[in-house]
Design an enzyme around this catalytic site. Sequence first.
Site, PDB file in Angstrom:
ATOM      1  N   GLY A 119      35.982  -7.253  11.450  1.00 40.05           N
ATOM      2  CA  GLY A 119      35.846  -6.480  10.210  1.00 40.05           C
ATOM      3  C   GLY A 119      35.426  -5.027  10.437  1.00 40.05           C
ATOM      4  O   GLY A 119      35.400  -4.231   9.494  1.00 40.05           O
ATOM      5  N   PHE A 146      37.008  -6.584  20.508  1.00 37.77           N
ATOM      6  CA  PHE A 146      37.019  -5.440  21.448  1.00 37.77           C
ATOM      7  C   PHE A 146      35.851  -5.506  22.436  1.00 37.77           C
ATOM      8  O   PHE A 146      35.173  -4.498  22.662  1.00 37.77           O
ATOM      9  CB  PHE A 146      36.920  -4.100  20.704  1.00 37.77           C
ATOM     10  N   ILE A 147      35.582  -6.678  22.985  1.00 40.27           N
ATOM     11  CA  ILE A 147      34.397  -6.808  23.832  1.00 40.27           C
ATOM     12  C   ILE A 147      34.738  -6.542  25.300  1.00 40.27           C
ATOM     13  O   ILE A 147      35.561  -7.249  25.899  1.00 40.27           O
ATOM     14  CB  ILE A 147      33.741  -8.201  23.650  1.00 40.27           C
ATOM     15  N   GLU A 353      30.832   2.953  21.529  1.00 39.53           N
ATOM     16  CA  GLU A 353      29.395   3.290  21.410  1.00 39.53           C
ATOM     17  C   GLU A 353      29.113   4.229  20.235  1.00 39.53           C
ATOM     18  O   GLU A 353      28.156   4.991  20.275  1.00 39.53           O
ATOM     19  CB  GLU A 353      28.859   3.937  22.698  1.00 39.53           C
TER      20      GLU A 353
HETATM   21  C1  LIG Z   1      38.217  -0.277  24.734  1.00 33.62           C
HETATM   22  C2  LIG Z   1      37.098  -0.658  23.820  1.00 33.62           C
HETATM   23  C3  LIG Z   1      36.018  -1.378  24.314  1.00 33.62           C
HETATM   24  C4  LIG Z   1      34.971  -1.761  23.472  1.00 33.62           C
HETATM   25  N1  LIG Z   1      33.927  -2.491  23.969  1.00 33.62           N
HETATM   26  C5  LIG Z   1      32.986  -2.978  23.117  1.00 33.62           C
HETATM   27  C6  LIG Z   1      31.947  -3.858  23.585  1.00 33.62           C
HETATM   28  O1  LIG Z   1      31.829  -4.145  24.785  1.00 33.62           O
HETATM   29  N2  LIG Z   1      31.076  -4.360  22.677  1.00 33.62           N
HETATM   30  C7  LIG Z   1      31.153  -4.080  21.356  1.00 33.62           C
HETATM   31  O2  LIG Z   1      30.340  -4.579  20.589  1.00 33.62           O
HETATM   32  N3  LIG Z   1      32.103  -3.235  20.871  1.00 33.62           N
HETATM   33  C8  LIG Z   1      33.037  -2.697  21.729  1.00 33.62           C
HETATM   34  N4  LIG Z   1      34.015  -1.856  21.265  1.00 33.62           N
HETATM   35  C9  LIG Z   1      34.084  -1.574  19.832  1.00 33.62           C
HETATM   36  C10 LIG Z   1      33.690  -0.158  19.491  1.00 33.62           C
HETATM   37  O3  LIG Z   1      32.315   0.019  19.633  1.00 33.62           O
HETATM   38  C11 LIG Z   1      34.228   0.082  18.083  1.00 33.62           C
HETATM   39  O4  LIG Z   1      35.626   0.236  18.200  1.00 33.62           O
HETATM   40  C12 LIG Z   1      33.630   1.283  17.418  1.00 33.62           C
HETATM   41  O5  LIG Z   1      32.286   1.060  17.122  1.00 33.62           O
HETATM   42  C13 LIG Z   1      34.366   1.627  16.128  1.00 33.62           C
HETATM   43  O6  LIG Z   1      34.508   0.492  15.340  1.00 33.62           O
HETATM   44  P1  LIG Z   1      35.938   0.097  14.741  1.00 33.62           P
HETATM   45  O7  LIG Z   1      36.943   0.291  15.837  1.00 33.62           O
HETATM   46  O8  LIG Z   1      35.824  -1.232  14.151  1.00 33.62           O
HETATM   47  O9  LIG Z   1      36.233   1.189  13.667  1.00 33.62           O
HETATM   48  P2  LIG Z   1      35.646   1.229  12.186  1.00 33.62           P
HETATM   49  O10 LIG Z   1      34.188   1.039  12.191  1.00 33.62           O
HETATM   50  O11 LIG Z   1      36.475   0.341  11.337  1.00 33.62           O
HETATM   51  O12 LIG Z   1      35.955   2.745  11.813  1.00 33.62           O
HETATM   52  C14 LIG Z   1      37.297   3.212  11.575  1.00 33.62           C
HETATM   53  C15 LIG Z   1      37.242   4.720  11.319  1.00 33.62           C
HETATM   54  O13 LIG Z   1      36.395   4.980  10.173  1.00 33.62           O
HETATM   55  C16 LIG Z   1      35.354   5.881  10.550  1.00 33.62           C
HETATM   56  N5  LIG Z   1      34.126   5.491   9.852  1.00 33.62           N
HETATM   57  C17 LIG Z   1      33.576   4.264   9.813  1.00 33.62           C
HETATM   58  N6  LIG Z   1      32.431   4.286   9.105  1.00 33.62           N
HETATM   59  C18 LIG Z   1      32.259   5.564   8.687  1.00 33.62           C
HETATM   60  C19 LIG Z   1      31.259   6.215   7.910  1.00 33.62           C
HETATM   61  N7  LIG Z   1      30.204   5.573   7.424  1.00 33.62           N
HETATM   62  N8  LIG Z   1      31.427   7.550   7.681  1.00 33.62           N
HETATM   63  C20 LIG Z   1      32.475   8.218   8.176  1.00 33.62           C
HETATM   64  N9  LIG Z   1      33.453   7.645   8.909  1.00 33.62           N
HETATM   65  C21 LIG Z   1      33.350   6.346   9.169  1.00 33.62           C
HETATM   66  C22 LIG Z   1      35.212   5.753  12.034  1.00 33.62           C
HETATM   67  O14 LIG Z   1      34.686   6.947  12.601  1.00 33.62           O
HETATM   68  C23 LIG Z   1      36.637   5.514  12.475  1.00 33.62           C
HETATM   69  O15 LIG Z   1      37.307   6.715  12.592  1.00 33.62           O
HETATM   70  C24 LIG Z   1      35.034  -1.410  22.098  1.00 33.62           C
HETATM   71  C25 LIG Z   1      36.105  -0.655  21.624  1.00 33.62           C
HETATM   72  C26 LIG Z   1      37.133  -0.277  22.451  1.00 33.62           C
HETATM   73  C27 LIG Z   1      38.261   0.537  21.888  1.00 33.62           C
END
Ligand SMILES: Cc1cc2nc3c(=O)[nH]c(=O)nc-3n(C[C@H](O)[C@H](O)[C@H](O)COP(=O)(O)OP(=O)(O)OC[C@H]3O[C@@H](n4cnc5c(N)ncnc54)[C@H](O)[C@@H]3O)c2cc1C
Length: 373
Positions: A119, A146-147, A353
């Site tokens: 989500g 995405f872990i 991060e």
């Molecule tokens: C290669 C890779 C490895 C990863 N490894 C890990 C891991 O080991 N452990 C883990 O837990 N996670 C991991 N992640 C997840 C990563 O931390 C998330 O992708 C990141 O936090 C963004 O979350 P989301 O992709 O769900 O985007 P969303 O949170 O859905 O955001 C989508 C867009 O909306 C924007 N947005 C969201 N909320 C707001 C707000 N309040 N105000 C303004 N803009 C906003 C964001 O900046 C982004 O541009 C990984 C991701 C990748 C791509």
Amino acid sequence: MDFEFSEDINKARENARNFALSAITPELARKYDLEEKFPEEVWKKAMASRMVDFSNPWSMLVTIEELCRVDPGIGIAATVSLFGSEVLMLFASDQLKEKYLKPVQEGRAIMGLAVTEPGGGSDVAGLKTEAKLEGGKYIINGSKMFITNGQIADFFVMLLRTSRPDSKRHHGLSVLVVDGNLKGFSRNKLTGKLGVRATNTAELILNNVEVPSSNLVGEEGKGFYYIMTFFNISRAYVAAQSIGIAQGAMDHVLAYLKEMKDSGRESEITEDIQFTLSDIATRIEASRLLTYKAASYLFNFQPKPEITSMAKAYASETAVFACEKAMEITGESGLYGDLERFLRDSKIMEIWEGTSEIEKLVIARTFLKGGQM
Ligand SMILES: Cc1cc2nc3c(=O)[nH]c(=O)nc-3n(C[C@H](O)[C@H](O)[C@H](O)COP(=O)(O)OP(=O)(O)OC[C@H]3O[C@@H](n4cnc5c(N)ncnc54)[C@H](O)[C@@H]3O)c2cc1C
């Protein structure tokens, strides 16, 4: 104010540079990117060399920079087997540290940190995967997305909902250590990602997974605070990854310009190219200053989250900027060479991060609440 590192840290940087140049050949970097495979041989060598040691954070910071400078995918894969270890170092019981932290520190195990869910990742307080305490065990149901190390980790430090939130959304979250081989735990490797393809990424599915209550890290309900403390540290390391990528892109530009010079085409190094080179170098230097300042507060246990967020947002945008500009300068040779991979790898820095938007909200909120520069 002293802008010079100690001899020990300079030595750590030199060791990491030499290691990266000998262990991460361009052929290897291309192979692991293409095959989307975890570089086990390089990881093992890096662990055996003892340069991956998160209990020595300054040394770790410059090591990450130097490995990512040669290849971001392998550089990150070789240093990320301890991802999340600070949560255990800072908040776990001695028993959990002995059982879980020791093997990863000794290069005998791999761990992961699982917060993000299908989500969305930015809204940490909104996570839904539940851990219900029943008869001395937590029963977990839900999924994580995405872990990093998802498919290969022996265990995960996982943020879970242990009770319904009260008036504050981030209440009711706890951290558990979850073994990867438990009944009801499955993982799906995610392939085809844009960059850092040598790192392993997976979706985790938990279906009535039973974890002993002794695997709770710290206190129940304090998980959000533990994970935010961790992100504040890990963001400094992402800034270091980003600096390494930007510096690596600049290395490619300088090699290209040297070739032009050596082949009698010095007059083609226009003022425009020099301005761009100067912009790349200046942004790298500014990123280093911000990152080392953030790290200096952090490693002295006086974190300033707004400075860490500035470092992470600025350095990651610098990585993308440096790769894009390097590509413009080097043209076709960049498009078909290793820079193409650097550009893909750089974009992830702005996402994990905490996206750049989230970092900027952290910074803005600090000052809106009365924080001073
Ligand atoms: C290669 C890779 C490895 C990863 N490894 C890990 C891991 O080991 N452990 C883990 O837990 N996670 C991991 N992640 C997840 C990563 O931390 C998330 O992708 C990141 O936090 C963004 O979350 P989301 O992709 O769900 O985007 P969303 O949170 O859905 O955001 C989508 C867009 O909306 C924007 N947005 C969201 N909320 C707001 C707000 N309040 N105000 C303004 N803009 C906003 C964001 O900046 C982004 O541009 C990984 C991701 C990748 C791509």
